[in-house]
Design a protein around this motif. Structure first.
Motif, PDB file in Angstrom:
ATOM      1  N   ALA A   1       0.825  -1.206   0.000  1.00 54.93           N
ATOM      2  CA  ALA A   1       0.000   0.000   0.000  1.00 54.93           C
ATOM      3  C   ALA A   1       0.858   1.253   0.000  1.00 54.93           C
ATOM      4  CB  ALA A   1      -0.928  -0.010   1.215  1.00 54.93           C
ATOM      5  N   ARG A   2       1.954   1.224   0.727  1.00 58.31           N
ATOM      6  CA  ARG A   2       2.853   2.386   0.751  1.00 58.31           C
ATOM      7  C   ARG A   2       3.533   2.579  -0.592  1.00 58.31           C
ATOM      8  NH1 ARG A   2       6.509   0.785   5.654  1.00 58.31           N
ATOM      9  NH2 ARG A   2       7.540   2.791   5.251  1.00 58.31           N
ATOM     10  N   LEU A   3       3.878   1.464  -1.248  1.00 56.34           N
ATOM     11  CA  LEU A   3       4.466   1.583  -2.584  1.00 56.34           C
ATOM     12  C   LEU A   3       3.461   2.141  -3.581  1.00 56.34           C
ATOM     13  CD1 LEU A   3       6.527  -1.732  -2.870  1.00 56.34           C
ATOM     14  CD2 LEU A   3       7.446   0.577  -2.747  1.00 56.34           C
ATOM     15  N   MET A   4       2.217   1.668  -3.487  1.00 54.07           N
ATOM     16  CA  MET A   4       1.184   2.158  -4.397  1.00 54.07           C
ATOM     17  C   MET A   4       0.850   3.616  -4.126  1.00 54.07           C
ATOM     18  SD  MET A   4       0.496  -0.177  -6.560  1.00 54.07           S
ATOM     19  CE  MET A   4      -0.967   0.550  -7.277  1.00 54.07           C
ATOM     20  N   GLY A   5       1.118   4.064  -2.912  1.00 55.08           N
ATOM     21  CA  GLY A   5       0.858   5.456  -2.568  1.00 55.08           C
ATOM     22  C   GLY A   5       1.833   6.435  -3.188  1.00 55.08           C
ATOM     23  N   ARG A   6       2.941   5.933  -3.687  1.00 52.15           N
ATOM     24  CA  ARG A   6       3.917   6.796  -4.364  1.00 52.15           C
ATOM     25  C   ARG A   6       3.736   6.644  -5.870  1.00 52.15           C
ATOM     26  NH1 ARG A   6       9.799   6.158  -2.075  1.00 52.15           N
ATOM     27  NH2 ARG A   6       9.829   8.361  -2.663  1.00 52.15           N
ATOM     28  N   PRO A   7       3.658   7.750  -6.602  1.00 55.19           N
ATOM     29  CA  PRO A   7       3.361   7.652  -8.043  1.00 55.19           C
ATOM     30  C   PRO A   7       4.354   6.796  -8.819  1.00 55.19           C
ATOM     31  CG  PRO A   7       3.134   9.918  -7.271  1.00 55.19           C
ATOM     32  CD  PRO A   7       3.739   9.145  -6.150  1.00 55.19           C
ATOM     33  N   THR A   8       5.651   6.986  -8.573  1.00 49.04           N
ATOM     34  CA  THR A   8       6.649   6.273  -9.371  1.00 49.04           C
ATOM     35  C   THR A   8       6.614   4.775  -9.100  1.00 49.04           C
ATOM     36  OG1 THR A   8       8.287   6.774  -7.641  1.00 49.04           O
ATOM     37  CG2 THR A   8       8.187   8.256  -9.536  1.00 49.04           C
ATOM     38  N   SER A   9       6.635   4.402  -7.826  1.00 44.41           N
ATOM     39  CA  SER A   9       6.629   2.969  -7.506  1.00 44.41           C
ATOM     40  C   SER A   9       5.277   2.339  -7.828  1.00 44.41           C
ATOM     41  CB  SER A   9       6.971   2.756  -6.033  1.00 44.41           C
ATOM     42  OG  SER A   9       6.047   3.435  -5.195  1.00 44.41           O
ATOM     43  N   GLY A  10       4.195   3.116  -7.714  1.00 42.51           N
ATOM     44  CA  GLY A  10       2.884   2.578  -8.076  1.00 42.51           C
ATOM     45  C   GLY A  10       2.809   2.222  -9.548  1.00 42.51           C
ATOM     46  N   ILE A  11       3.339   3.115 -10.390  1.00 42.83           N
ATOM     47  CA  ILE A  11       3.376   2.817 -11.822  1.00 42.83           C
ATOM     48  C   ILE A  11       4.263   1.608 -12.090  1.00 42.83           C
ATOM     49  CG2 ILE A  11       4.121   3.703 -14.071  1.00 42.83           C
ATOM     50  CD1 ILE A  11       3.339   6.500 -13.085  1.00 42.83           C
ATOM     51  N   GLY A  12       5.415   1.545 -11.413  1.00 42.24           N
ATOM     52  CA  GLY A  12       6.316   0.415 -11.600  1.00 42.24           C
ATOM     53  C   GLY A  12       5.675  -0.900 -11.210  1.00 42.24           C
ATOM     54  N   LEU A  13       4.952  -0.913 -10.089  1.00 43.06           N
ATOM     55  CA  LEU A  13       4.287  -2.145  -9.653  1.00 43.06           C
ATOM     56  C   LEU A  13       3.212  -2.574 -10.647  1.00 43.06           C
ATOM     57  CD1 LEU A  13       3.759  -1.916  -5.785  1.00 43.06           C
ATOM     58  CD2 LEU A  13       5.024  -3.648  -7.045  1.00 43.06           C
ATOM     59  N   ILE A  14       2.443  -1.628 -11.120  1.00 46.08           N
ATOM     60  CA  ILE A  14       1.388  -1.964 -12.080  1.00 46.08           C
ATOM     61  C   ILE A  14       1.991  -2.546 -13.351  1.00 46.08           C
ATOM     62  CG2 ILE A  14      -0.407  -0.981 -13.565  1.00 46.08           C
ATOM     63  CD1 ILE A  14      -0.981   1.034 -11.312  1.00 46.08           C
ATOM     64  N   VAL A  15       3.072  -1.928 -13.841  1.00 49.41           N
ATOM     65  CA  VAL A  15       3.728  -2.423 -15.056  1.00 49.41           C
ATOM     66  C   VAL A  15       4.258  -3.838 -14.841  1.00 49.41           C
ATOM     67  CG1 VAL A  15       5.701  -2.083 -16.592  1.00 49.41           C
ATOM     68  CG2 VAL A  15       4.289  -0.134 -15.941  1.00 49.41           C
ATOM     69  N   LEU A  16       4.895  -4.077 -13.691  1.00 45.65           N
ATOM     70  CA  LEU A  16       5.433  -5.404 -13.417  1.00 45.65           C
ATOM     71  C   LEU A  16       4.333  -6.453 -13.319  1.00 45.65           C
ATOM     72  CD1 LEU A  16       8.216  -4.591 -10.786  1.00 45.65           C
ATOM     73  CD2 LEU A  16       8.507  -5.209 -13.187  1.00 45.65           C
ATOM     74  N   VAL A  17       3.223  -6.101 -12.692  1.00 47.25           N
ATOM     75  CA  VAL A  17       2.108  -7.042 -12.580  1.00 47.25           C
ATOM     76  C   VAL A  17       1.550  -7.371 -13.963  1.00 47.25           C
ATOM     77  CG1 VAL A  17      -0.252  -7.317 -11.735  1.00 47.25           C
ATOM     78  CG2 VAL A  17       1.500  -6.412 -10.220  1.00 47.25           C
ATOM     79  N   LEU A  18       1.404  -6.361 -14.807  1.00 46.71           N
ATOM     80  CA  LEU A  18       0.878  -6.594 -16.154  1.00 46.71           C
ATOM     81  C   LEU A  18       1.818  -7.485 -16.961  1.00 46.71           C
ATOM     82  CD1 LEU A  18      -0.519  -3.050 -17.064  1.00 46.71           C
ATOM     83  CD2 LEU A  18      -1.807  -5.088 -16.418  1.00 46.71           C
ATOM     84  N   ILE A  19       3.128  -7.240 -16.851  1.00 42.51           N
ATOM     85  CA  ILE A  19       4.095  -8.053 -17.585  1.00 42.51           C
ATOM     86  C   ILE A  19       4.080  -9.489 -17.066  1.00 42.51           C
ATOM     87  CG2 ILE A  19       6.559  -8.385 -18.042  1.00 42.51           C
ATOM     88  CD1 ILE A  19       6.841  -5.353 -18.051  1.00 42.51           C
ATOM     89  N   ALA A  20       4.017  -9.653 -15.746  1.00 43.29           N
ATOM     90  CA  ALA A  20       3.984 -10.997 -15.166  1.00 43.29           C
ATOM     91  C   ALA A  20       2.717 -11.745 -15.583  1.00 43.29           C
ATOM     92  CB  ALA A  20       4.074 -10.913 -13.641  1.00 43.29           C
ATOM     93  N   LEU A  21       1.581 -11.051 -15.588  1.00 42.64           N
ATOM     94  CA  LEU A  21       0.333 -11.688 -16.013  1.00 42.64           C
ATOM     95  C   LEU A  21       0.389 -12.075 -17.490  1.00 42.64           C
ATOM     96  CD1 LEU A  21      -2.394  -9.529 -14.210  1.00 42.64           C
ATOM     97  CD2 LEU A  21      -1.734 -11.893 -13.708  1.00 42.64           C
ATOM     98  N   ALA A  22       0.963 -11.195 -18.314  1.00 39.76           N
ATOM     99  CA  ALA A  22       1.082 -11.517 -19.736  1.00 39.76           C
ATOM    100  C   ALA A  22       1.951 -12.758 -19.941  1.00 39.76           C
ATOM    101  CB  ALA A  22       1.666 -10.324 -20.491  1.00 39.76           C
ATOM    102  N   ALA A  23       3.013 -12.869 -19.143  1.00 39.42           N
ATOM    103  CA  ALA A  23       3.889 -14.040 -19.262  1.00 39.42           C
ATOM    104  C   ALA A  23       3.179 -15.301 -18.799  1.00 39.42           C
ATOM    105  CB  ALA A  23       5.168 -13.809 -18.456  1.00 39.42           C
ATOM    106  N   LEU A  24       2.466 -15.220 -17.676  1.00 43.43           N
ATOM    107  CA  LEU A  24       1.785 -16.398 -17.147  1.00 43.43           C
ATOM    108  C   LEU A  24       0.652 -16.858 -18.060  1.00 43.43           C
ATOM    109  CD1 LEU A  24       1.592 -15.466 -13.351  1.00 43.43           C
ATOM    110  CD2 LEU A  24       3.008 -17.246 -14.389  1.00 43.43           C
ATOM    111  N   LEU A  25      -0.031 -15.902 -18.665  1.00 43.63           N
ATOM    112  CA  LEU A  25      -1.188 -16.225 -19.507  1.00 43.63           C
ATOM    113  C   LEU A  25      -0.830 -16.327 -20.980  1.00 43.63           C
ATOM    114  CD1 LEU A  25      -3.812 -13.865 -17.808  1.00 43.63           C
ATOM    115  CD2 LEU A  25      -3.429 -16.297 -17.364  1.00 43.63           C
ATOM    116  N   ALA A  26       0.449 -16.446 -21.275  1.00 45.82           N
ATOM    117  CA  ALA A  26       0.891 -16.489 -22.673  1.00 45.82           C
ATOM    118  C   ALA A  26       0.178 -17.569 -23.501  1.00 45.82           C
ATOM    119  CB  ALA A  26       2.407 -16.681 -22.738  1.00 45.82           C
TER     120      ALA A  26
END
Length: 287
Positions: free
Chosen positions: A16-41
């Motif tokens: 929650a603290r990471l998501m509260g910061r704009p830079t790390s929040g964007i980074g987490l979202i990007v990483l989650v999307l990339i990980a999901l794309a890899a898992l659901l390939a």
């Protein structure tokens, strides 16, 4: 008059603290999307990664092939999704392997005074070589397989983590609660795990994100030089290595996997920087 007690507010979690910061929040979202794309390939990819269509080779991006096709007519988008699985898996394995080796070396050097000098000299000797040159030498000696690439990169990055763990352990071993545990006869392995390792988890976590990013770049570099994973296995690095031959007429073969590497590494760096700021008490006061 009865005093009214204010409700206790629990401190937000790390995510929650990471998501509260704009830079790390964007980074987490990007990483989650990339990980999901890899898992659901297997379900997302419109084509099999090895499906050949010579009649459609080197086609530019279209609605049928979103990222175009390569020299053998294979769909670049589909290969990128499967390549993400391989690249992220290798990088994650490197983080795990280097963490195990680095933690063992760091705890040994920092907690046992007699072993500090020989272990530290070993770590310094390993860090004296440039990362990519040492990785190339190790892969050349072991053989170009995924397991050997993981071992080579793990050995390359373990000294970095070992130095961080050693520095923290040198401070923690002199604290009163560690001395009290020793006086009570608590076994050394229990002290190392329960009292030392738990208190160095924060710098290990931060270093792990940076090692993850560096491992992605290093694997791509090894594959680009032809000493990494077998070209039969799609990774972002092997795709770039294939695409360099057609850079003038089919630049998309290199552009898309290269962009994936840049975006993933940048997201990891953003998350790692925020973790360092949030977990370091000295930096957390300024946030």
């Amino acid at each position: 008059m009865a005093a009214v007690s204010a409700p206790l507010q629990s401190e937000p979690g790390l995510v929650a603290r990471l998501m509260g910061r704009p830079t790390s929040g964007i980074g987490l979202i990007v990483l989650v999307l990339i990980a999901l794309a890899a898992l659901l390939a297997p379900w997302i990819a419109p084509y099999a990664p090895a499906k050949l269509s010579v009649a459609h080779r080197l086609e530019p991006p279209t609605l049928q092939h979103l990222f175009g096709t390569d020299d053998l007519g294979r769909d670049v988008f589909s290969r990128m999704l499967y390549a993400a699985r391989a690249s992220l898996s290798v990088a994650l394995a490197v983080v795990v392997f280097s963490s195990i080796v680095g933690i063992v070396l760091g705890l040994t050097a920092g907690f046992f005074k007699k072993l500090d000098t020989p272990v530290s000299r070993l770590v310094d000797a390993m860090m004296a070589f440039p990362d990519i040159l040492l990785a190339i030498a190790l892969v050349a000696a072991l053989g170009p397989t995924a397991v050997n690439v993981v071992m080579a990169l793990g050995i390359v990055y373990a000294p970095r983590l070992a130095r961080v763990v050693r520095a923290s352990t040198l401070v923690i071993r002199e604290l009163p609660y560690v001395e009290a545990a020793r006086a009570l006869g608590v076994p050394t392995p229990v002290i190392l795990v329960r009292h030392v390792l738990r208190n160095v988890a924060s710098p290990i976590l931060v270093q792990g994100t940076f090692i993850f990013a560096n491992a992605i770049l290093a694997e791509a570099g090894l594959s680009f030089l032809g000493v990494g994973i077998s070209p039969d296995i799609p990774t972002w690095g092997t795709m770039i290595a294939v695409g360099r031959q057609y850079m003038d007429q089919a630049g998309w073969i290199m552009m898309f996997p290269g962009a994936a590497i840049v975006i993933t590494v940048l997201a990891l760096q953003l998350v790692g920087d925020s973790l360092r700021d949030l977990l370091d008490p000295r930096l957390a006061k300024d946030i």
